[in-house]
Design an enzyme around this catalytic site. Structure first.
Site, short mmCIF file in Angstrom:
data_model
loop_
_atom_site.label_atom_id
_atom_site.label_comp_id
_atom_site.label_asym_id
_atom_site.label_seq_id
_atom_site.Cartn_x
_atom_site.Cartn_y
_atom_site.Cartn_z
N LYS A 71 -13.14 -13.70 -11.72
CA LYS A 71 -12.58 -13.65 -10.36
C LYS A 71 -12.90 -12.32 -9.68
CE LYS A 71 -8.71 -16.75 -11.48
NZ LYS A 71 -7.25 -17.00 -11.29
N TYR A 92 -8.46 -25.96 -6.66
CA TYR A 92 -7.02 -25.70 -6.81
C TYR A 92 -6.19 -26.78 -6.12
CZ TYR A 92 -7.83 -21.06 -8.89
OH TYR A 92 -8.20 -20.01 -9.73
N ASN A 96 -5.69 -12.33 -11.82
CA ASN A 96 -5.62 -12.42 -13.29
C ASN A 96 -6.99 -12.59 -13.95
OD1 ASN A 96 -6.00 -15.02 -12.52
ND2 ASN A 96 -4.15 -15.85 -13.47
N HIS A 98 -10.66 -17.46 -14.55
CA HIS A 98 -10.24 -18.86 -14.59
C HIS A 98 -10.92 -19.49 -15.81
CE1 HIS A 98 -9.65 -23.08 -13.65
NE2 HIS A 98 -10.93 -23.24 -13.98
N GLU A 137 -15.16 -29.52 -13.54
CA GLU A 137 -15.33 -28.19 -12.96
C GLU A 137 -16.77 -27.67 -13.12
OE1 GLU A 137 -12.24 -25.76 -14.67
OE2 GLU A 137 -10.69 -26.78 -13.50
P1 TYD Z 1 -2.72 -22.45 -12.75
O1 TYD Z 1 -3.74 -23.56 -12.72
O2 TYD Z 1 -1.27 -22.81 -12.80
O3 TYD Z 1 -2.96 -21.44 -13.98
P2 TYD Z 1 -4.24 -21.04 -14.87
O4 TYD Z 1 -5.19 -20.23 -14.01
O5 TYD Z 1 -3.66 -20.20 -15.99
O6 TYD Z 1 -4.86 -22.32 -15.38
O7 TYD Z 1 -2.90 -21.52 -11.47
C1 TYD Z 1 -4.19 -21.27 -10.95
C2 TYD Z 1 -4.19 -19.90 -10.35
O8 TYD Z 1 -3.25 -19.82 -9.30
C3 TYD Z 1 -3.78 -18.79 -11.31
O9 TYD Z 1 -4.82 -18.40 -12.17
C4 TYD Z 1 -3.38 -17.72 -10.36
C5 TYD Z 1 -2.76 -18.49 -9.20
N1 TYD Z 1 -1.28 -18.47 -9.24
C6 TYD Z 1 -0.60 -17.62 -8.37
O10 TYD Z 1 -1.22 -16.89 -7.57
N2 TYD Z 1 0.77 -17.60 -8.41
C7 TYD Z 1 1.47 -18.37 -9.28
O11 TYD Z 1 2.72 -18.32 -9.27
C8 TYD Z 1 0.76 -19.24 -10.17
C9 TYD Z 1 1.50 -20.13 -11.14
C10 TYD Z 1 -0.61 -19.27 -10.11
#
Ligand code: TYD
Length: 153
Positions: free
Chosen positions: A9, A49, A112, A115, A126
């Site tokens: 990211k 998303y 974070n 992905h 994907e």
């Molecule tokens: P998600 O698909 O729930 O998690 P992951 O990436 O662990 O599979 O969420 C997708 C992305 O959305 C996540 O990486 C970061 C963002 N996100 C937020 O910004 N705030 C939040 O509260 C959550 C749950 C996700």
């Protein structure tokens, strides 16, 4: 062999840790089958998303994913989807276990770093979303017989 999608990211690019993250996957023994830099768009993020479109953070999430280009990777290995998810760690970097990518490199739920596809079914969808067929490469790693026993492959 299973294939999975990883997106490095904008938080990974801005922090200058792209090489370190890819290095972790390589050292683990995953085969890099595809890799490219791309600028994401509203349209592709609406699809990617879609499960989050009702969330209050959806707009900010999409903007954060378009802040710089991303690096898309196709990684291959036995049970690659779950191996990569385990290496990625919990969504929120503050909760992610030390030793995972998010646990080691970030403090955020949104910024974070990576992905990673969450199931083999979603990985196939994907990968098709981010890569053309000819952008995924098949080649035999010279070290294959030292990575897996014959029964595991
Ligand atoms: P998600 O698909 O729930 O998690 P992951 O990436 O662990 O599979 O969420 C997708 C992305 O959305 C996540 O990486 C970061 C963002 N996100 C937020 O910004 N705030 C939040 O509260 C959550 C749950 C996700």
């Amino acid at each position: 062999m299973e294939q999975t999608l990883v997106l490095l990211k904008p938080s990974a690019l801005q922090r200058g840790i792209v090489g370190e993250i890819i290095n972790r996957f390589e050292k683990k023994g995953l085969r890099l089958a595809g890799m490219k830099m791309m600028q994401l768009t509203d349209e592709i993020l609406d699809e990617h998303y879609a499960h989050l479109r009702e969330k209050s953070f959806f707009r900010e999430l999409k903007d954060s994913m378009m802040a710089t280009p991303v690096i898309a990777c196709c990684l291959e290995g036995v049970e690659a989807v779950q191996v990569v998810r385990a290496m990625t760690g919990a969504t929120n970097g503050r909760a992610a276990a030390p030793g995972t990518i998010r646990g080691d490199y970030c403090m955020s739920n949104q910024h974070n770093i990576v992905h990673a596809s969450d199931s083999p079914e979603n990985a196939a969808i994907e990968l098709a979303r981010f890569f053309k067929r000819e952008e995924i490469f098949g080649y035999e790693p010279a070290t294959l017989s030292f990575k897996y026993s014959s029964g595991e492959r």
